[in-house]
Design a protein around this motif. Structure first.
Motif, mmCIF file in Angstrom:
data_model
loop_
_atom_site.group_PDB
_atom_site.id
_atom_site.type_symbol
_atom_site.label_atom_id
_atom_site.label_comp_id
_atom_site.label_asym_id
_atom_site.label_seq_id
_atom_site.Cartn_x
_atom_site.Cartn_y
_atom_site.Cartn_z
ATOM 1 N N LYS A 1 0.827 -1.211 0.000
ATOM 2 C CA LYS A 1 0.000 0.000 0.000
ATOM 3 C C LYS A 1 0.855 1.252 0.000
ATOM 4 C CE LYS A 1 -1.080 1.806 3.624
ATOM 5 N NZ LYS A 1 -0.560 2.897 4.486
ATOM 6 N N ASN A 2 1.901 1.280 0.792
ATOM 7 C CA ASN A 2 2.760 2.461 0.859
ATOM 8 C C ASN A 2 3.474 2.704 -0.470
ATOM 9 O OD1 ASN A 2 2.039 2.896 3.510
ATOM 10 N ND2 ASN A 2 3.802 1.817 4.361
ATOM 11 N N VAL A 3 3.872 1.624 -1.156
ATOM 12 C CA VAL A 3 4.540 1.784 -2.456
ATOM 13 C C VAL A 3 3.575 2.388 -3.472
ATOM 14 C CG1 VAL A 3 5.581 0.542 -4.382
ATOM 15 C CG2 VAL A 3 6.209 -0.053 -2.031
ATOM 16 N N LEU A 4 2.355 1.839 -3.558
ATOM 17 C CA LEU A 4 1.378 2.369 -4.500
ATOM 18 C C LEU A 4 0.963 3.789 -4.138
ATOM 19 C CD1 LEU A 4 1.211 -0.514 -5.650
ATOM 20 C CD2 LEU A 4 -1.258 -0.182 -5.848
ATOM 21 N N LEU A 5 0.937 4.105 -2.848
ATOM 22 C CA LEU A 5 0.604 5.460 -2.429
ATOM 23 C C LEU A 5 1.656 6.448 -2.925
ATOM 24 C CD1 LEU A 5 -1.652 6.773 -0.749
ATOM 25 C CD2 LEU A 5 -0.152 6.584 1.241
ATOM 26 N N ALA A 6 2.934 6.072 -2.803
ATOM 27 C CA ALA A 6 4.000 6.934 -3.308
ATOM 28 C C ALA A 6 3.909 7.099 -4.820
ATOM 29 C CB ALA A 6 5.363 6.352 -2.908
ATOM 30 N N VAL A 7 3.549 6.025 -5.526
ATOM 31 C CA VAL A 7 3.415 6.103 -6.984
ATOM 32 C C VAL A 7 2.285 7.046 -7.370
ATOM 33 C CG1 VAL A 7 2.824 4.773 -9.040
ATOM 34 C CG2 VAL A 7 4.427 3.832 -7.367
ATOM 35 N N MET A 8 1.144 6.952 -6.672
ATOM 36 C CA MET A 8 0.007 7.811 -7.007
ATOM 37 C C MET A 8 0.304 9.272 -6.693
ATOM 38 S SD MET A 8 -3.384 5.567 -6.110
ATOM 39 C CE MET A 8 -2.988 5.411 -4.377
ATOM 40 N N MET A 9 1.001 9.540 -5.603
ATOM 41 C CA MET A 9 1.362 10.918 -5.292
ATOM 42 C C MET A 9 2.330 11.473 -6.334
ATOM 43 S SD MET A 9 1.690 11.059 -1.144
ATOM 44 C CE MET A 9 0.223 11.108 -0.122
ATOM 45 N N ALA A 10 3.271 10.642 -6.763
ATOM 46 C CA ALA A 10 4.191 11.086 -7.825
ATOM 47 C C ALA A 10 3.432 11.336 -9.125
ATOM 48 C CB ALA A 10 5.281 10.035 -8.021
ATOM 49 N N GLU A 11 2.439 10.498 -9.392
ATOM 50 C CA GLU A 11 1.628 10.692 -10.600
ATOM 51 C C GLU A 11 0.881 12.023 -10.553
ATOM 52 O OE1 GLU A 11 -2.177 8.597 -12.870
ATOM 53 O OE2 GLU A 11 -1.620 8.031 -10.825
ATOM 54 N N HIS A 12 0.301 12.356 -9.403
ATOM 55 C CA HIS A 12 -0.414 13.622 -9.294
ATOM 56 C C HIS A 12 0.536 14.808 -9.383
ATOM 57 C CE1 HIS A 12 -4.285 11.870 -8.627
ATOM 58 N NE2 HIS A 12 -3.895 11.208 -7.565
ATOM 59 N N ALA A 13 1.734 14.655 -8.841
ATOM 60 C CA ALA A 13 2.717 15.727 -9.003
ATOM 61 C C ALA A 13 3.065 15.921 -10.477
ATOM 62 C CB ALA A 13 3.971 15.408 -8.187
ATOM 63 N N GLY A 14 3.170 14.810 -11.214
ATOM 64 C CA GLY A 14 3.417 14.926 -12.646
ATOM 65 C C GLY A 14 2.268 15.581 -13.389
ATOM 66 N N ILE A 15 1.035 15.284 -12.998
ATOM 67 C CA ILE A 15 -0.126 15.929 -13.605
ATOM 68 C C ILE A 15 -0.069 17.437 -13.382
ATOM 69 C CG2 ILE A 15 -2.635 16.161 -13.440
ATOM 70 C CD1 ILE A 15 -2.774 13.176 -12.860
ATOM 71 N N ALA A 16 0.330 17.844 -12.165
ATOM 72 C CA ALA A 16 0.405 19.277 -11.868
ATOM 73 C C ALA A 16 1.391 19.988 -12.773
ATOM 74 C CB ALA A 16 0.789 19.475 -10.402
ATOM 75 N N VAL A 17 2.528 19.346 -13.049
ATOM 76 C CA VAL A 17 3.582 19.999 -13.833
ATOM 77 C C VAL A 17 3.307 19.887 -15.331
ATOM 78 C CG1 VAL A 17 6.041 19.972 -14.386
ATOM 79 C CG2 VAL A 17 5.278 19.638 -12.021
ATOM 80 N N VAL A 18 2.988 18.688 -15.791
ATOM 81 C CA VAL A 18 2.894 18.443 -17.232
ATOM 82 C C VAL A 18 1.575 18.950 -17.806
ATOM 83 C CG1 VAL A 18 2.920 16.667 -19.019
ATOM 84 C CG2 VAL A 18 4.433 16.466 -17.044
ATOM 85 N N LEU A 19 0.461 18.679 -17.118
ATOM 86 C CA LEU A 19 -0.847 19.049 -17.639
ATOM 87 C C LEU A 19 -1.370 20.362 -17.079
ATOM 88 C CD1 LEU A 19 -2.631 15.564 -17.683
ATOM 89 C CD2 LEU A 19 -1.343 16.701 -19.498
#
Length: 487
Positions: free
Chosen positions: A422-440
């Motif tokens: 769960k902690n690994v997937l949580l870190a992945v999802m937070m990184a994904e949202h950070a990427g959405i903020a920057v890229v999109l």
């Protein structure tokens, strides 16, 4: 990429073994095996021992030795009937330690923990700060265009908004008065409420103001915003029911300094006067009805008046009966409400990701792995055209990210049974949202989702992050004072 509207919340995990949230071994070091009652709230982080309000378990009297019962039994039954007496005592002992008694004791201990310990205080504080910052950032970013979005210059006129509100029964105070002055007052009150919520100042009052301003602005023009606004909309209501200022707030600092909060009485009286004027002034329309005319459920008047009365009752009990039974009852009720709201927030986050993932599975663009390609080539989602072009030209990363997004969102609810995964997937999802903020170019949406995800963060991670920020603040203060150079 991520789901549509959302709402988030923490989870408590078993004290031993693997669970959805931080467990006892992670937070408090090695300990005994987890009692059954701790599994009632799997996934919601436990409160550290320093903040615990009551013991984890209800004390159980020690068993009476069997030898001590023989003289009493003999005195009653007389000599010669010791065997039946022993058999009856053995049956009673087996019944007292049987499965029914074990279940009853586990339920009693679980109920004591549920009513006496605030689960996830640090996670709730992060949710409060995160959503306050997201709403504050949105209001400040849109400040130059505020009148076009929600005010007197909006294409969605007050008449159109009023007709929609009459149909759906949504709450807003912007329709109480027309003109620019009232709108400006509400908009800047929203900015102030968001700032106060982030700081944790008079959180009971600022949380209600935050909820009122969020609902008022968003319901004024429902065609403005994105998925992050939907998350804020729901979370603003849930935050009112949580004890999100237990730590990392000005309220916590004030309580630690011995201030009993008497200055809050003035704020309580002012808000009560404003609510009275709105209720009986004849200008609130149907937004403060006791029963909603559009739907068969209570209106906002019972909610707002109930919160106001409870705040006054809380102050009165703390003022005149700080150590009495009324104070204990109110504290237990507030703790139960907090734990229930936190559980609902966690459930909302799980539903957001699971429904978003399963809906993506049905989409043809997600099935062929090209869903990310299209927003990368839209000018509306390209704050950095060179970066969007670079990523859009790399077909393999686009394919992998598209499939990875679906896999992570669908799998997340199932990973709650294992803390590490769960902690690994949580870190992945937070990184994904950070990427959405920057890229999109969707920073408010991303910040809202990261704040919602934070309810699942381990307590140890939050404590280390808080200690690191405190140390950095001390070093910065010392550097500005010229005592220690900042390294």
């Amino acid at each position: 990429m991520s789901g549509t509207s959302q709402a988030g919340a923490p989870q408590a995990e078993p004290s031993r073994g693997r669970g959805a949230g931080p467990d006892r071994a992670a937070d408090e070091g090695p300990g005994p095996a987890q009692p059954p009652e701790q599994q009632l709230l799997v996934g919601i982080p436990r409160q550290p021992a320093a903040l615990a309000g009551t013991p984890d378990a209800v004390p159980v009297p020690a068993a009476v030795p069997g030898a001590a019962s023989r003289p009493a039994a003999d005195a009653v039954t007389g000599p010669g009937v010791g065997a039946p007496t022993d058999a009856g005592a053995g049956a009673a002992a087996r019944a007292a330690t049987g499965p029914v008694a074990a279940v009853g004791a586990a339920f009693a201990r679980g109920f004591a923990a549920f009513t006496g310990r605030v689960f996830g205080p640090y996670q709730a504080a992060v949710v409060r700060i995160g959503f306050g910052l997201a709403w504050l950032a949105f209001l400040l970013r849109e400040w130059p265009e505020r009148r076009v979005l929600y005010g007197d210059r909006s294409p969605w006129s007050p008449d159109l908004a009023g007709r929609l509100l009459a149909d759906n029964g949504a709450f807003t105070v912007l329709t109480w008065f027309g003109g620019r002055l009232w709108f400006e007052l509400v908009y800047h009150l929203a900015v102030l409420a968001a700032l106060l919520l982030v700081l944790g100042w008079r959180t009971r009052a600022s949380g209600v103001l935050f909820m009122v301003t969020v609902l008022s602005l968003q319901n004024r023009n429902v065609f403005v915003g994105d998925g992050g606004d939907n998350v804020l909309h729901v979370m603003a209501v849930y935050l009112v029911l949580t004890r999100c200022a237990t730590v990392w707030s000005l309220d916590a600092r004030r309580r630690a300094g011995g201030d009993r909060g008497r200055g809050g009485v003035v704020l309580w009286a002012v808000l009560g006067a404003a609510l009275t004027a709105a209720q009986f002034g004849g200008f609130s329309g149907g937004s403060l009805d006791w029963v909603s005319a559009a739907r068969p459920y209570p209106g906002f008047a019972p909610l707002l008046w109930g919160l106001w009365v409870v705040a006054g009752l809380w102050y009165a009990v703390n003022r005149w009966w700080p150590s009495g039974e009324p104070r204990a009852v109110l504290d237990a009720l507030a703790t139960m409400l907090h734990n229930c709201a936190l559980l609902v927030i966690a459930t909302e986050v799980v539903l957001i990701y699971s429904t978003a993932g399963w809906y993506k599975v049905q989409g043809s663009r997600w099935q062929d792995g090209t869903a990310l390609y299209y927003p990368l080539h839209l000018d509306y989602f390209a704050p950095w055209p060179w970066l969007s072009g670079l990523l859009g030209a790399a077909l393999l990363p686009v394919f992998l990210i598209t499939y990875g997004t679906v896999a992570v969102q669908v799998a997340f609810p199932f990973t709650l049974i294992d803390r590490r995964v769960k902690n690994v997937l949580l870190a992945v999802m937070m990184a994904e949202h950070a990427g959405i903020a920057v890229v999109l170019g969707l920073p408010v949406f991303s910040l809202a989702m990261i704040a919602a995800d934070a309810v699942f963060l381990p307590t140890t991670v939050l404590l280390r992050a808080g200690a690191g920020l405190s140390a950095l603040r001390v070093r910065l203060a010392a550097s500005r004072a010229g005592r220690t150079p900042l390294r």
